[in-house]
Write a protein that holds these residues in place. Structure first.
Motif, mmCIF file in Angstrom:
data_model
loop_
_atom_site.group_PDB
_atom_site.id
_atom_site.type_symbol
_atom_site.label_atom_id
_atom_site.label_comp_id
_atom_site.label_asym_id
_atom_site.label_seq_id
_atom_site.Cartn_x
_atom_site.Cartn_y
_atom_site.Cartn_z
ATOM 1 N N PHE A 15 0.938 -1.363 -0.027
ATOM 2 C CA PHE A 15 0.030 -0.015 -0.062
ATOM 3 C C PHE A 15 0.956 1.253 0.099
ATOM 4 C CE2 PHE A 15 -2.357 3.222 2.282
ATOM 5 C CZ PHE A 15 -3.386 3.661 1.459
ATOM 6 N N LYS A 16 2.021 1.176 0.717
ATOM 7 C CA LYS A 16 2.877 2.376 0.745
ATOM 8 C C LYS A 16 3.530 2.641 -0.524
ATOM 9 C CE LYS A 16 4.958 3.469 4.727
ATOM 10 N NZ LYS A 16 5.931 3.319 5.838
ATOM 11 N N GLN A 17 3.780 1.412 -1.205
ATOM 12 C CA GLN A 17 4.380 1.548 -2.614
ATOM 13 C C GLN A 17 3.297 2.430 -3.548
ATOM 14 O OE1 GLN A 17 7.313 1.065 -4.019
ATOM 15 N NE2 GLN A 17 8.372 0.616 -2.075
ATOM 16 N N PHE A 18 2.057 1.788 -3.389
ATOM 17 C CA PHE A 18 1.003 2.162 -4.088
ATOM 18 C C PHE A 18 0.755 3.734 -3.864
ATOM 19 C CE2 PHE A 18 -3.709 3.105 -4.603
ATOM 20 C CZ PHE A 18 -3.824 2.815 -5.829
ATOM 21 N N VAL A 19 0.644 4.189 -2.553
ATOM 22 C CA VAL A 19 0.575 5.670 -2.368
ATOM 23 C C VAL A 19 1.711 6.391 -3.262
ATOM 24 C CG1 VAL A 19 0.779 7.300 -0.634
ATOM 25 C CG2 VAL A 19 -0.631 5.100 -0.285
ATOM 26 N N ARG A 20 3.010 5.928 -3.066
ATOM 27 C CA ARG A 20 4.148 6.692 -3.749
ATOM 28 C C ARG A 20 3.738 6.948 -5.093
ATOM 29 N NH1 ARG A 20 7.852 3.054 -0.693
ATOM 30 N NH2 ARG A 20 8.269 4.189 1.208
ATOM 31 N N HIS A 21 2.687 6.096 -5.800
ATOM 32 C CA HIS A 21 2.575 6.266 -7.336
ATOM 33 C C HIS A 21 1.317 7.127 -7.347
ATOM 34 C CE1 HIS A 21 5.796 3.708 -8.833
ATOM 35 N NE2 HIS A 21 5.428 2.581 -7.626
ATOM 36 N N HIS A 22 0.636 7.621 -6.356
ATOM 37 C CA HIS A 22 -0.451 8.235 -6.426
ATOM 38 C C HIS A 22 -0.363 9.293 -5.321
ATOM 39 C CE1 HIS A 22 -1.398 4.275 -7.968
ATOM 40 N NE2 HIS A 22 -2.614 4.587 -8.642
ATOM 41 N N PRO A 23 0.213 10.257 -5.733
ATOM 42 C CA PRO A 23 0.624 11.451 -4.649
ATOM 43 C C PRO A 23 -0.536 12.236 -4.333
ATOM 44 C CG PRO A 23 1.548 12.006 -6.778
ATOM 45 C CD PRO A 23 0.927 10.523 -6.954
ATOM 46 N N LYS A 24 -1.666 12.186 -5.117
ATOM 47 C CA LYS A 24 -2.714 12.918 -4.763
ATOM 48 C C LYS A 24 -3.539 12.453 -3.471
ATOM 49 C CE LYS A 24 -3.757 15.006 -9.281
ATOM 50 N NZ LYS A 24 -4.475 15.389 -10.366
ATOM 51 N N MET A 25 -3.363 11.100 -3.280
ATOM 52 C CA MET A 25 -3.699 10.725 -2.129
ATOM 53 C C MET A 25 -3.334 11.450 -0.754
ATOM 54 S SD MET A 25 -3.755 6.821 -2.988
ATOM 55 C CE MET A 25 -4.464 5.900 -1.581
ATOM 56 N N THR A 26 -2.125 11.707 -0.744
ATOM 57 C CA THR A 26 -1.433 12.670 0.376
ATOM 58 C C THR A 26 -2.221 13.850 0.465
ATOM 59 O OG1 THR A 26 0.704 11.302 -0.369
ATOM 60 C CG2 THR A 26 0.881 13.148 1.282
ATOM 61 N N GLN A 27 -2.306 14.650 -0.532
ATOM 62 C CA GLN A 27 -2.926 15.689 -0.446
ATOM 63 C C GLN A 27 -4.198 15.657 0.205
ATOM 64 O OE1 GLN A 27 -3.040 17.097 -4.418
ATOM 65 N NE2 GLN A 27 -0.826 17.715 -4.371
ATOM 66 N N ILE A 28 -5.342 14.716 -0.306
ATOM 67 C CA ILE A 28 -6.405 14.520 0.527
ATOM 68 C C ILE A 28 -6.427 14.343 1.752
ATOM 69 C CG2 ILE A 28 -8.643 13.010 0.216
ATOM 70 C CD1 ILE A 28 -8.272 12.794 -2.805
ATOM 71 N N VAL A 29 -5.577 13.484 2.151
ATOM 72 C CA VAL A 29 -5.363 13.104 3.616
ATOM 73 C C VAL A 29 -5.106 14.326 4.436
ATOM 74 C CG1 VAL A 29 -4.111 11.665 5.375
ATOM 75 C CG2 VAL A 29 -4.872 10.576 3.364
ATOM 76 N N ARG A 30 -4.101 15.166 3.897
ATOM 77 C CA ARG A 30 -3.725 16.252 4.709
ATOM 78 C C ARG A 30 -4.957 17.287 4.738
ATOM 79 N NH1 ARG A 30 2.270 17.050 2.001
ATOM 80 N NH2 ARG A 30 3.351 15.250 3.066
ATOM 81 N N GLY A 32 -7.919 16.674 4.929
ATOM 82 C CA GLY A 32 -9.010 15.986 6.094
ATOM 83 C C GLY A 32 -10.141 15.350 5.436
ATOM 84 N N GLU A 33 -10.318 15.177 3.769
ATOM 85 C CA GLU A 33 -11.127 14.606 3.146
ATOM 86 C C GLU A 33 -11.367 13.258 3.456
ATOM 87 O OE1 GLU A 33 -11.123 15.803 -0.939
ATOM 88 O OE2 GLU A 33 -10.072 17.779 -0.517
ATOM 89 N N LYS A 34 -10.290 12.447 3.597
ATOM 90 C CA LYS A 34 -10.314 10.994 3.988
ATOM 91 C C LYS A 34 -9.161 10.718 4.795
ATOM 92 C CE LYS A 34 -12.409 8.886 0.077
ATOM 93 N NZ LYS A 34 -12.152 7.756 -0.930
ATOM 94 N N THR A 35 -9.261 9.664 5.423
ATOM 95 C CA THR A 35 -8.100 9.089 6.176
ATOM 96 C C THR A 35 -7.286 8.012 5.514
ATOM 97 O OG1 THR A 35 -9.340 7.228 7.299
ATOM 98 C CG2 THR A 35 -9.469 9.641 8.373
ATOM 99 N N TRP A 36 -6.003 7.648 5.841
ATOM 100 C CA TRP A 36 -5.309 6.518 5.258
ATOM 101 C C TRP A 36 -6.110 5.282 5.530
ATOM 102 C CZ3 TRP A 36 -2.304 7.799 2.092
ATOM 103 C CH2 TRP A 36 -1.376 9.009 2.011
ATOM 104 N N GLN A 37 -6.996 5.166 6.754
ATOM 105 C CA GLN A 37 -7.872 3.758 6.930
ATOM 106 C C GLN A 37 -8.482 3.704 5.854
ATOM 107 O OE1 GLN A 37 -7.113 1.423 9.442
ATOM 108 N NE2 GLN A 37 -8.549 0.198 8.483
ATOM 109 N N GLN A 38 -9.551 4.759 5.467
ATOM 110 C CA GLN A 38 -10.204 4.412 4.396
ATOM 111 C C GLN A 38 -9.731 4.376 3.112
ATOM 112 O OE1 GLN A 38 -11.887 8.540 5.063
ATOM 113 N NE2 GLN A 38 -13.673 7.777 6.010
#
Length: 145
Positions: A15-30, A32-38
């Motif tokens: 999942f961490k590797q996947f997140v590295r290839h999808h950097p917009k996920m980090t912006q959404i978590v920051r 507060g729209e979603k959590t890492w758990q979601q």
């Protein structure tokens, strides 16, 4: 990838590797729209190949534009750094010492020119005129008028 409790589960590492290839996920978590758990739960249920994840990939055109902007900013900063370094150098420069170095360089260039001319076969090598001093063996030598 270790934590205080030990190594991460292999699916978490993926999942961490996947997140590295999808950097917009980090912006959404920051934001507060979603959590890492979601995100993790969706990733686990839908898989990596689902079309939902395309929205979180970084747009290559945006990436290129951001890279160009970053390069422009870097160039401007490097120019400012260079100018600052030059001003500092000029402020710290000792003028007398610089003049002495320039005189030394000039004499070396003159010597090199003489050597080059002598190798070309020129016998008329102009030498600098130096005042000739009489050879004095006797310390009380006086010239007669």
């Amino acid at each position: 990838m270790t934590t205080a409790r030990g190594q991460l589960h292999p699916s978490v590492q993926k999942f961490k590797q996947f997140v590295r290839h999808h950097p917009k996920m980090t912006q959404i978590v920051r934001n507060g729209e979603k959590t890492w758990q979601q995100f993790y739960e969706e990733w686990y249920l839908l898989g990596e190949q689902d079309a939902v994840w395309n929205t979180y990939k970084e747009n290559p055109i945006e990436t290129k534009q951001a890279a160009v902007q970053t390069n422009v900013i870097d160039e401007e900063e490097s120019k400012k750094d260079w100018m600052g370094q030059m001003l500092t150098f000029i402020k710290n420069m000792n003028v007398d010492q610089m003049q002495q170095h320039l005189a030394n360089v000039t004499s070396v260039i003159g010597s090199v020119q003489q050597v080059v001319q002598s190798f070309k076969g020129g016998t008329n090598v102009p030498q600098q005129e130096q005042p000739q001093q009489p050879v004095q063996n006797n310390p009380f030598f006086f010239q007669k008028d």
